[in-house]
Design a protein around this motif. Structure first.
Motif, mmCIF file in Angstrom:
data_model
loop_
_atom_site.group_PDB
_atom_site.id
_atom_site.type_symbol
_atom_site.label_atom_id
_atom_site.label_comp_id
_atom_site.label_asym_id
_atom_site.label_seq_id
_atom_site.Cartn_x
_atom_site.Cartn_y
_atom_site.Cartn_z
ATOM 1 N N LYS A 3 8.426 -5.384 54.224
ATOM 2 C CA LYS A 3 8.296 -3.940 54.089
ATOM 3 C C LYS A 3 7.893 -3.599 52.665
ATOM 4 N N GLN A 332 7.553 4.090 68.864
ATOM 5 C CA GLN A 332 8.721 3.690 68.085
ATOM 6 C C GLN A 332 8.349 3.504 66.618
ATOM 7 N N ASP A 336 9.940 5.562 63.318
ATOM 8 C CA ASP A 336 10.468 4.876 62.139
ATOM 9 C C ASP A 336 9.720 5.282 60.873
ATOM 10 N N LYS A 339 10.298 9.021 59.821
ATOM 11 C CA LYS A 339 11.631 9.182 59.238
ATOM 12 C C LYS A 339 11.701 8.548 57.856
ATOM 13 N N GLN A 340 11.219 7.315 57.751
ATOM 14 C CA GLN A 340 11.324 6.573 56.502
ATOM 15 C C GLN A 340 10.639 7.299 55.351
ATOM 16 N N GLU A 669 3.634 -0.256 59.447
ATOM 17 C CA GLU A 669 4.132 0.544 58.328
ATOM 18 C C GLU A 669 3.384 1.865 58.169
#
Length: 713
Positions: A3, A332, A336, A339-340, A669
């Motif tokens: 990440k 999904q 993620d 939100k991140q 990402e």
């Protein structure tokens, strides 16, 4: 992929442009982008990219099967696109005896090329701006319905004026939420045949595990050919048709490239929503996308159980399963990423700045825009959750089949015997088409599982579903019993039962059929809107249009590009590396190699098996002319181009306009990229053209295909 730890730099709600951001109209390249592209390495003129009167790059780029992109790579109409774009057609042509999806297929000559039932490519001819003409038909006093009607009347005129008596397909599209309009002229070719495809263990290597991930090692490509009549015009399938002689085809470069080299992509991106307000992002993250993810997984689990047991079922449902699985992981990933990176918070800052601007003298017409938008989302959150559960339920074939056939049958039953005899062949063809490849046990179990999920998770559900749910206490056994009984008592259970009914039709039996009633109930609920909801929609459409209009006025010096909507666009950037990753054997983490592919090999695994012939070629280092100058065989590579769904199959071109790769995926990402662009995260995953040619030549032995190409060494 490790990440990435970065600062999320986007600070305003408008779209601040980075060098690699944007999905640009070809007709605007010279005015908006050409100098930037030259500085980055472009060696072509704007006329060589887009010309109305002369052949140019745009003539080699086609929309493939209405959902992907492809490119013409020979002077005999050879078409290159992704394996996953051709997936449904390859599956359609396959049987358990001749399983081209699993084993691959390579036609040795034109006569062996295979024609799917329905497959087309669309060539882009020209486009033009008709904003003034269309917006001249509307005014601020109109309701949204009146506005839409006036616009549609003018669109019909423009389309008729430019189709040259039906020779072309003309489409007028709205941009910037209805603030601009352009028309697009296309020519469609419907005789498109399969030329070659690698086995799924190459074309889909990595499966769902590697989907949206890097490093990748996927040979995601397939080959088709466009056929025309002897004069080069579109024609329906005929053995008399000949390979199309295109206006332009791409030169294929096998010399390779380096990090930071210029890369541009042309294609048909499907949809972005980069003007989406904060409320829309919050609605998707908290209500809509979680419902989609849960419902998708419900269908996938049931389908996989049956697909694993029977190869023919696997072929019949391969495309449907792959589509659901792709969006399941995408949604999904969107949850993620949004939100991140706190995307809604970033958008909210921009909205506050806009409200301050709107409060100034002269801007008062925009003062209430954000409030109206926020009110819409507040009142439609639960509706969006409901609609996503219902959408996945309606993807179950037997949930919609009775309704789709119902109108035709209803009309048929109202006719006299002579008219029925006239209509019968068309009705039979429709029935055969809808029942083909239908596996009843799978369909029943998916329907029962989706009904249970919908009845327990959504609010204000379809009336009939609510009634049945109450009777069986929403239990799994209750839904299974209901579905089994409904099928047993339905004329739609099998094609044979329906055909028998039509031999001695009874309008009352049809009207009371349990599957027809369920199907009608579901679709009526999906389309139903209260008067309050209709007003919310109208207020929202007007406010959203004014918000985009106002934000462009707020920042008039910005260069803007419209959201994607399946029209031809160009995006440009560079070949770019990610930080080092121990899972990638490459010296720099912008490419992968066949060595890394072999390292992932798991014999017998659905996702990571490999053909023994490919492993042998690796062990013998038999890479032919396709090896990099450093000796390795490249497989996939990364660029920072701005793409989205619909760009699958798009050509990756160097500064000379030569083909160096094939776009097929993005990175997990950057899943927020459809609503907000981040130049630090956005990556496009591409198949290196040298891997494609190696597989055609050395693996498949289809050297006659290589001989067709124009190669640049």
């Amino acid at each position: 992929m490790k990440k990435l730890i970065i600062c999320f730099l986007l600070a305003t709600f408008i779209m601040p442009l980075h060098a690699n951001e944007g999905m640009w109209f070809l007709m605007h390249i010279e005015r908006l982008n050409y100098r930037d592209m030259q500085k980055m390495g472009l060696q072509l003129t704007p006329e060589e990219i887009y010309s109305i009167n002369n052949s140019s790059l745009k003539d080699a780029i086609v929309q493939f099967n209405r959902g992907c992109t492809a490119e013409i790579i020979s002077d005999s109409g050879l078409v290159l696109t992704n394996h996953h774009c051709g997936y449904s057609k390859i599956a359609e042509l396959s049987t358990s005896e001749n399983d081209y999806l699993t084993d691959g297929y390579w036609a040795k000559n034109n006569q062996e090329e295979l024609k799917p039932k329905s497959l087309s490519v669309r060539f882009f001819v020209r486009m033009d701006d008709v904003s003034k003409r269309i917006l001249g038909q509307v005014n601020d006093s109109m309701t949204e319905a009146e506005r839409e009607a006036a616009i549609n009347r003018e669109i019909a005129k423009i389309e008729k004026e430019n189709n040259e008596g039906g020779k072309y397909t003309v489409s007028v599209k709205s941009f910037y939420q209805g603030n601009e309009f352009y028309y697009f002229v296309y020519q469609d070719y419907n005789d498109v045949r399969l030329v070659g495809t690698p086995p799924a263990s190459i074309g889909k290597f990595g499966g769902d595990t590697d989907n949206w991930e890097w490093p990748r090692h996927t040979g995601d490509f397939s080959l088709f050919r466009v056929y025309a009549d002897k004069d080069g015009n579109p024609a329906e399938y005929s053995t008399d048709n000949v390979p199309l002689k295109p206006k332009h085809h791409l030169t294929t470069n096998i010399k390779g490239f380096e990090e930071d080299d210029f890369a541009m992509i042309m294609g048909y991106p499907g949809r972005t929503n980069r003007w989406m307000p904060a409320g829309g992002i919050e609605q998707n993250v908290e209500y809509a996308y979680p419902a989609w993810v849960e419902a998708s997984k419900t269908s996938m689990d049931v389908m996989k159980e049956y697909m694993d047991k029977d190869q023919q079922v696997n072929l019949d449902y391969a495309s449907s399963y792959a589509s659901i699985a792709n969006y399941w992981k995408n949604r999904q990933g969107m949850i993620d990423a949004l939100k991140q990176h706190k995307t809604a918070k970033t958008k909210r800052k921009g909205e506050k700045a806009f409200k301050r601007w709107a409060s100034k003298k002269g801007n008062e017409k925009y003062a209430d825009v954000i409030s109206v938008i926020n009110n819409y989302y507040k009142n439609t959150n639960e509706i969006s959750r409901h609609n996503n559960y219902l959408s996945l339920l309606l993807r179950t074939k037997v949930a919609t089949l009775p309704y789709r056939l119902g109108k035709t049958i209803d009309f048929y039953l109202q006719q006299n015997e002579a008219k029925q005899a006239e209509l019968k062949p068309e009705l039979d063809a429709q029935i055969n088409d809808l029942y083909e490849g239908l596996h009843l046990p799978l369909e029943k179990d998916v329907l029962a599982a989706q009904l249970k999920l919908y009845s327990t998770k959504a609010e204000n559900i379809a009336p009939m579903v609510a009634k049945v749910a109450k009777a069986n206490n929403k239990s799994e056994a209750g839904w299974n019993d209901y579905v089994n009984t409904a099928f047993e008592n339905s004329i739609f259970e099998t094609k044979e039962k329906l055909e028998a009914f039509l031999e001695n039709p009874d309008a009352e039996v049809f009207k009371n059929d349990p599957l027809f009633q369920l199907s009608t109930d579901l679709l009526n609920r999906y389309r139903a809107k209260t008067e309050e909801e209709k007003q919310l929609d109208d207020d929202f459409e007007r406010a959203y249009r004014m918000m985009v209009q106002g934000m462009r006025l707020q920042n008039p010096d910005e260069k803007y590009y419209p959201d994607a909507n399946s029209t031809l666009r160009l995006t440009y950037g560079k070949v770019i590396a990610l930080p080092a990753d121990e899972r990638n054997d490459a010296d720099k983490n912008y490419y992968t190699t066949l060595k890394g592919t072999v390292a992932k090999y798991q014999p017998g695994d659905d996702e990571f098996d490999m053909p023994k012939e490919l492993i042998k070629l690796y062990e013998e280092k038999d890479f032919g002319q396709y090896a990099d100058e450093d000796g390795y065989l490249p497989v996939n590579f990364l660029t920072d181009n701005d793409i989205t769904g619909g760009n699958s199959g798009s050509p990756v071109l160097n500064g000379k306009g030569e083909l160096i790769g094939l776009a097929f995926d993005g990175n997990i990402e950057a899943m927020a990229g459809d609503v907000i662009f981040d130049d630090q995260l956005q990556r496009t995953i591409n198949v290196d053209i040298r891997y494609v040619l190696f597989l055609i030549d050395k693996f498949a032995g289809a050297t006659h295909i290589i001989d067709e190409l124009t190669l640049s060494k």
